[in-house]
Design a protein around this motif. Structure first.
Motif, short mmCIF file in Angstrom:
data_model
loop_
_atom_site.label_atom_id
_atom_site.label_comp_id
_atom_site.label_asym_id
_atom_site.label_seq_id
_atom_site.Cartn_x
_atom_site.Cartn_y
_atom_site.Cartn_z
N GLU A 97 33.15 46.52 45.50
CA GLU A 97 32.21 45.44 45.76
C GLU A 97 31.87 44.77 44.43
O GLU A 97 31.90 45.41 43.38
CB GLU A 97 30.96 45.94 46.47
N GLN A 98 31.59 43.48 44.51
CA GLN A 98 31.31 42.71 43.31
C GLN A 98 29.83 42.38 43.26
O GLN A 98 29.25 41.93 44.24
CB GLN A 98 32.13 41.42 43.31
N ARG A 124 38.91 37.72 42.93
CA ARG A 124 38.53 37.45 44.32
C ARG A 124 38.70 38.73 45.11
O ARG A 124 39.70 39.43 44.96
CB ARG A 124 39.43 36.37 44.94
N LEU A 125 37.73 39.02 45.95
CA LEU A 125 37.82 40.18 46.84
C LEU A 125 38.06 39.68 48.26
O LEU A 125 37.38 38.77 48.72
CB LEU A 125 36.54 41.01 46.78
N ASP A 126 39.02 40.28 48.93
CA ASP A 126 39.29 39.97 50.33
C ASP A 126 38.94 41.23 51.11
O ASP A 126 39.72 42.18 51.15
CB ASP A 126 40.76 39.59 50.50
N GLY A 127 37.76 41.23 51.69
CA GLY A 127 37.26 42.45 52.31
C GLY A 127 36.81 43.39 51.20
O GLY A 127 36.40 42.96 50.12
N THR A 129 38.90 46.07 50.28
CA THR A 129 40.07 46.83 49.83
C THR A 129 41.15 45.97 49.18
O THR A 129 42.16 46.50 48.75
CB THR A 129 40.70 47.61 50.99
N LYS A 130 40.97 44.68 49.10
CA LYS A 130 41.97 43.79 48.48
C LYS A 130 41.34 43.09 47.28
O LYS A 130 40.24 42.55 47.37
CB LYS A 130 42.45 42.73 49.47
N ILE A 131 42.07 43.10 46.16
CA ILE A 131 41.59 42.49 44.93
C ILE A 131 42.66 41.52 44.44
O ILE A 131 43.84 41.87 44.39
CB ILE A 131 41.34 43.55 43.84
N ALA A 132 42.25 40.30 44.06
CA ALA A 132 43.16 39.33 43.46
C ALA A 132 42.63 39.00 42.06
O ALA A 132 41.51 38.53 41.92
CB ALA A 132 43.26 38.07 44.31
#
Length: 180
Positions: A97-98, A124-127, A129-132
């Motif tokens: 989490e950010q 960027r966090l997608d949900g 469990t995904k990190i960009a």
């Protein structure tokens, strides 16, 4: 000639290149990057191409020729398009989490990990469990992604951990038990 070093670098319309005293500065719509060059490497702009040349023909200068050509090419691509790396967190209870400029990771340990996002890097966090990881400097984007992955490297038995999206984890077979 170096096979990589002799290739010209195309300059996109939105990119400006400035060369002064062995310092190449590339400026585009996403930002500005600069790179200092060795004295044996010369750079010039012709038409809409960047040409990288070397003064000597010894082994180390040939290596630097290809290196600086690649670095300048990555700078041009970075300020025009940018770079990104995607990471996936897998494991029961593993999440991110950010909060402000920090990422907080729950990775199966008793404590939470805090990762402070460096300047010039967007995450960027997608949900959960995904990190960009995105930015204009290819080296820094890769380094930040590697540091995040290093918090919990994927293990080969269940595949739990943080991995790149395109990474394949070689799985191992667990214990087979004692045969009598």
């Amino acid at each position: 000639m170096s096979r990589i070093g002799k290739l010209p670098i195309k300059i996109v319309d939105s990119v400006k290149v400035d060369i002064k005293d062995n310092i190449v500065t590339v400026e585009g719509k996403r930002g500005k990057l600069s790179q200092e060059l060795k004295s044996s490497i010369k750079v010039r702009v012709e038409d809409s191409n960047i040409i990288v040349e070397r003064s000597f023909d010894d082994k180390q200068t040939r290596a630097f020729h290809g290196l600086y050509r690649s670095l300048i090419s990555n700078m041009v691509k970075g300020v025009s398009d940018g770079f990104s790396k995607s990471l996936t967190i897998s494991g029961i209870g593993y999440r991110v989490e950010q909060q402000g400029t920090s990422l907080f990771f729950n990775l199966g340990y008793s404590t939470q990990f805090e990762y402070v996002i460096p300047e010039g890097i967007n995450i960027r966090l997608d949900g959960n469990t995904k990190i960009a990881v995105e930015g204009i400097d290819k080296c820094r984007v890769g380094q930040v992604a590697a540091e995040i992955r290093g918090l919990r490297v994927p293990e080969p038995y269940k595949g739990k951990g943080i991995k790149y999206d395109n990474e394949v984890i070689r799985r191992k077979v667990g214990k087979s038990g004692v045969k009598k």
